[in-house]
Enzyme design. Sequence first.
Site, PDB file in Angstrom:
ATOM      1  N   GLY A  65       0.834  -1.196   0.000  1.00  0.00           N
ATOM      2  CA  GLY A  65       0.000   0.000   0.000  1.00  0.00           C
ATOM      3  C   GLY A  65       0.868   1.245   0.000  1.00  0.00           C
ATOM      4  O   GLY A  65       2.023   1.224   0.450  1.00  0.00           O
ATOM      5  N   CYS A  66       0.294   2.331  -0.499  1.00  0.00           N
ATOM      6  CA  CYS A  66       1.089   3.549  -0.643  1.00  0.00           C
ATOM      7  C   CYS A  66       1.445   4.145   0.718  1.00  0.00           C
ATOM      8  O   CYS A  66       2.610   4.481   0.966  1.00  0.00           O
ATOM      9  CB  CYS A  66       0.351   4.557  -1.504  1.00  0.00           C
ATOM     10  SG  CYS A  66      -1.342   4.904  -0.995  1.00  0.00           S
ATOM     11  N   PHE A  67       0.487   4.262   1.619  1.00  0.00           N
ATOM     12  CA  PHE A  67       0.797   4.801   2.948  1.00  0.00           C
ATOM     13  C   PHE A  67       1.760   3.892   3.706  1.00  0.00           C
ATOM     14  O   PHE A  67       2.734   4.366   4.299  1.00  0.00           O
ATOM     15  CB  PHE A  67      -0.480   5.016   3.764  1.00  0.00           C
ATOM     16  CG  PHE A  67      -1.357   6.135   3.283  1.00  0.00           C
ATOM     17  CD1 PHE A  67      -0.865   7.432   3.183  1.00  0.00           C
ATOM     18  CD2 PHE A  67      -2.679   5.913   2.938  1.00  0.00           C
ATOM     19  CE1 PHE A  67      -1.676   8.480   2.755  1.00  0.00           C
ATOM     20  CE2 PHE A  67      -3.494   6.950   2.502  1.00  0.00           C
ATOM     21  CZ  PHE A  67      -3.001   8.237   2.414  1.00  0.00           C
TER      22      PHE A  67
ATOM     23  N   SER B   8       5.305   4.493   2.788  1.00  0.00           N
ATOM     24  CA  SER B   8       5.894   5.723   3.340  1.00  0.00           C
ATOM     25  C   SER B   8       6.131   5.631   4.833  1.00  0.00           C
ATOM     26  O   SER B   8       6.869   6.432   5.400  1.00  0.00           O
ATOM     27  CB  SER B   8       4.979   6.907   3.035  1.00  0.00           C
ATOM     28  OG  SER B   8       3.808   6.844   3.834  1.00  0.00           O
TER      29      SER B   8
END
Lengths: 337, 337, 337, 337
Positions: C150-152, C155
């Site tokens: 997932g993108c979050f 990060s």
Amino acid sequence: MSKVAILGATGYTARELALLLLKHPNAEIVCATTRDENAGTFSDSHPALRGRFDLKLTQYSLERLVDSAVEVVFSCLPHTASAQVIRPLLEQGIKVIDFSADYRLNDSQTFEQWYDVSHPDPERVGTVPYGLPELFRQDISHANLIANPGCFPTSALLPLGPLVKQDLISATDLIVDSKTGVSGGGRTPKPGFHFAECNESIRAYGVGTHRHAPEINQLLERFTHRTPNVTFTAHLAPMERGILSTLYCRPQPNVSHGQIRDCLEEYYRDETFIRLVDTPPSTRQVSHTNFCDIAVSHSTEWVVLTCAIDNLIKGASGAAVQNFNLMCGYEETTALL
Amino acid sequence: MSKVAILGATGYTARELALLLLKHPNAEIVCATTRDENAGTFSDSHPALRGRFDLKLTQYSLERLVDSAVEVVFSCLPHTASAQVIRPLLEQGIKVIDFSADYRLNDSQTFEQWYDVSHPDPERVGTVPYGLPELFRQDISHANLIANPGCFPTSALLPLGPLVKQDLISATDLIVDSKTGVSGGGRTPKPGFHFAECNESIRAYGVGTHRHAPEINQLLERFTHRTPNVTFTAHLAPMERGILSTLYCRPQPNVSHGQIRDCLEEYYRDETFIRLVDTPPSTRQVSHTNFCDIAVSHSTEWVVLTCAIDNLIKGASGAAVQNFNLMCGYEETTALL
Amino acid sequence: MSKVAILGATGYTARELALLLLKHPNAEIVCATTRDENAGTFSDSHPALRGRFDLKLTQYSLERLVDSAVEVVFSCLPHTASAQVIRPLLEQGIKVIDFSADYRLNDSQTFEQWYDVSHPDPERVGTVPYGLPELFRQDISHANLIANPGCFPTSALLPLGPLVKQDLISATDLIVDSKTGVSGGGRTPKPGFHFAECNESIRAYGVGTHRHAPEINQLLERFTHRTPNVTFTAHLAPMERGILSTLYCRPQPNVSHGQIRDCLEEYYRDETFIRLVDTPPSTRQVSHTNFCDIAVSHSTEWVVLTCAIDNLIKGASGAAVQNFNLMCGYEETTALL
Amino acid sequence: MSKVAILGATGYTARELALLLLKHPNAEIVCATTRDENAGTFSDSHPALRGRFDLKLTQYSLERLVDSAVEVVFSCLPHTASAQVIRPLLEQGIKVIDFSADYRLNDSQTFEQWYDVSHPDPERVGTVPYGLPELFRQDISHANLIANPGCFPTSALLPLGPLVKQDLISATDLIVDSKTGVSGGGRTPKPGFHFAECNESIRAYGVGTHRHAPEINQLLERFTHRTPNVTFTAHLAPMERGILSTLYCRPQPNVSHGQIRDCLEEYYRDETFIRLVDTPPSTRQVSHTNFCDIAVSHSTEWVVLTCAIDNLIKGASGAAVQNFNLMCGYEETTALL
């Protein structure tokens, strides 16, 4: 004090209208309608108004408007839907300011050609004052029904109207290159208005087919015996609100740029909301206001006019309130400064 | 492998140029200069390039370029500053691609009139190929110096050039309404480019005085025996990059809209970077690419062309790399797809 | 050369994936699917790719993939839809990189709890390598199926992973405050992503309920014997792309800020795509790249880490290509620099 | 009617202040000053006000203020410059609302430590009411000088103040993650505020060093006998205006999320400008208003509060007018609804 109603209360123009009317000492919004059966209050649709305007939204009902003693209706309904409710409202003696295009054109044939639908009230088309007070104030003051202008036409007609009227520019060789913020496309989510598509992007749309082209032409026609011919192109700019129209006009022989500026200066000398400015205006400087800023620039043998308005205020709800003030005999600038 | 240098390395065009050249199998950036004595590395100026291009920036020195065996110089210096270094570079046999306006016009008088400064190398003006490969490829291939085109002229000349050349449209009645992102104004902070002023706003600037107007006129003049007359207006749109030019042209008598589309289709049939599209293009769809998308639309008796480029790529650094490829005999699209 | 297919080709991650794969010397996209029966070509959906990738989109068919000798499938399908096609693909010996959340978590119960749906392939959950090469490279190289992160979580995990692993910070007292661009919400128009709602606005969403919270927790759990406890809040920022995560961590007793920086510096010393930077990174500086920029800042007794990625590249399609390179034995950075 | 003056008239807060005061039935702006000797009128600096407020800007002169019978001065001067003019103003019996940080802190040492400059009027520091009416109304009503709050502290103190006061949350473990629009950085062009740098980007700044951190701590200290300890991080979001603060608090033992919501609900029950909302607020919904919208969300054992204000209104000029109303005995909401 005038009791008023807003039809079609979930869109952007309704929100801006409410924001203005809430500041108006002589208006009371007693009714706001929507077709959405699950809608709650006005502020459920418009969270900015939480605690300030929590009126329950209702389905449209002529009876309820009459029972509530509504004197003026602001119709933010889509075209044809608006005309359908307007006839009975007028019969009940209720004044109407119509945001739709239903009564803006000179004749119903042109309407039907461009909107591709039968007009529900064709006889009235062409008899309804066009709600640009700076150009048609007299007609508006005595009207029961006003056709509130389109946003692009407002930005084109305010600079061009006086010039065509006084025959300083050719009416048959006009180019209107308009840039609008995304709110002009309404509140319904669509691919073209999706943030990730719009941001960092500008594009033309409806080239040669935009319905505001005949509106500009037909309104200019009221100022000249020639048949105006405007080439109009709309562009979607990555901003929420604002319209900038860049207008390319050919002066008539021996008409100087200075005369064009003088004509507008003179014509709008006493108008609160029209400002002739020296530097081409930004949309920011009229944002959230009812002002229309116009600059006249020198460039080749064409004169370049730039005109900035807030599409939701001077291009829609501000104009509507200005018309409301005129129709009801209130000071024209009430709630607009 | 060609050793290259970038002069004026702290601006946006230099950054975009480096991003492209780093992907180029036949280019090695061996030198990057700035006038700023406190500048560190290229990536100190452009954090996106940290770890990818950390070359120390140096003051300009002809000797250093010669000692480093630089074959091609990309000059991102301002006008006149660029011409001043170009003469000695050419004398050393170093090829130059000049981003400034110094050699774009047909004659130095026009330059001096619009740029209000003496030209440091007036004799050469008018002899330097204009770096739009799609229009002037032959000249570019054999040149030692290229005048890399202005961003607005690129967006106007690519659609208009073939049409004027084949006399399908009037060259004396052309309107170019261009909208650019803010990076077109450079990297130096100024009130007009401050975020809180630009966002949610669009405005025209330099109306009648923009230096890209004579550039468009003089380049079109190479395609016709008439004196072209373009009315050009630039607008600042709230986006970082991209140019959309909306071009209003009058077809010659008996020329149809279809013929205009056919002409462009034909002319650009084999061009990788020119795409004739059916829907007016958005700047987004060419963003971060060397593509130029053009649509031909029907509207009144004017033809409306819309042309979208990335001002920093096809309008600057991409064009420069394309020219570099031609000048050095590399495949023209190298590093650009 | 690997023949590859893209499932679910009309969204943003598919577009970014195609842009990367078109630059990849060892990949050939032979098939791209959509459920939309009226879809035309890939470039009809993504006008940026006109002329560059005009493959006809087709309905999903296992047979066609097998017949086309597809070796690797990139699945951009929604959760559960993805798992449904993956099992038969694996049985045919086709490798899969799955963009959905189907195989990211440690167990299917957690999946079913947060996604509120039965998992179509529950046994496999917990056995599939998580496609963050910088943390799980060994597992990825030998896998037939990868759960693309997932993108979050990307990060958050890249900065936090090494610190939790080496027990420099408390795993049970972590706050992740993330800001994402609107493309993170996908391409389907929705009121919350309408330009006129998003621009000039920022808001939190999914507070306490966002599905990336368990993903961050469960992945951190692989680095510690404690049960991590992350408080995660996502925010929608008015930009197309980019994620900035601000991470608040408590150092373990006697662990200095310097040690935290050193740990990350050391851990990522040889990683091309992770850059430890001195100034809190902007999302702009990693935009359109596969880089992840991390800064460690001093503030009270909490350490504040900031981490910037492009949500569509390092947070999705770039990571997928990185995984593809590892799975197929290509140089890991191919097509990513 | 109160005659008022605006010192430092060319910035954004001065513009917003004028917009509010022009709507105020009891205020007349008789003087507006700037240090810029070439400044023309107020509307030359702020084109939005052309025709509405064209007062000539003058250099600051105590005499002129006295001669003009100014009763209240709004000082938009920078820190220390503000304190320097305030002492003589107070001695003349003129009331002052100070936008600078000069009198916000509890003691001059802390001021000098964080602002790295001597305080010109150190004795007064700590005695001046902090202009957040919802928390300190009594003090404000009787004051001659008000320290108008910082924008970030406003967005943190309004949600946190009542909770710390009633000891529902730990004052020593607070995280404030704030996102602001670019106007918060003032009107002076700087690289970090250049449109082409800011757009499509978000970044943290001043981590651990932002001067609003001690302001939040010292104001919270007035509500508790403990020494508050806030970890504060500011972020620059790509928007003109608005602040969203996301606040992570630890409830005291046995305090539920519901009690926290109830406390705020109760505390602000009669406050016009504080709205407890159910959905995390967007900055858009308070934009151009004096409202402060607060939501309480459930997430792990931390409570997550989100608070949205317009940094230029509730975070600056709106608060100033609210204070003005209190100091002069006008209805507190005048010109603010």
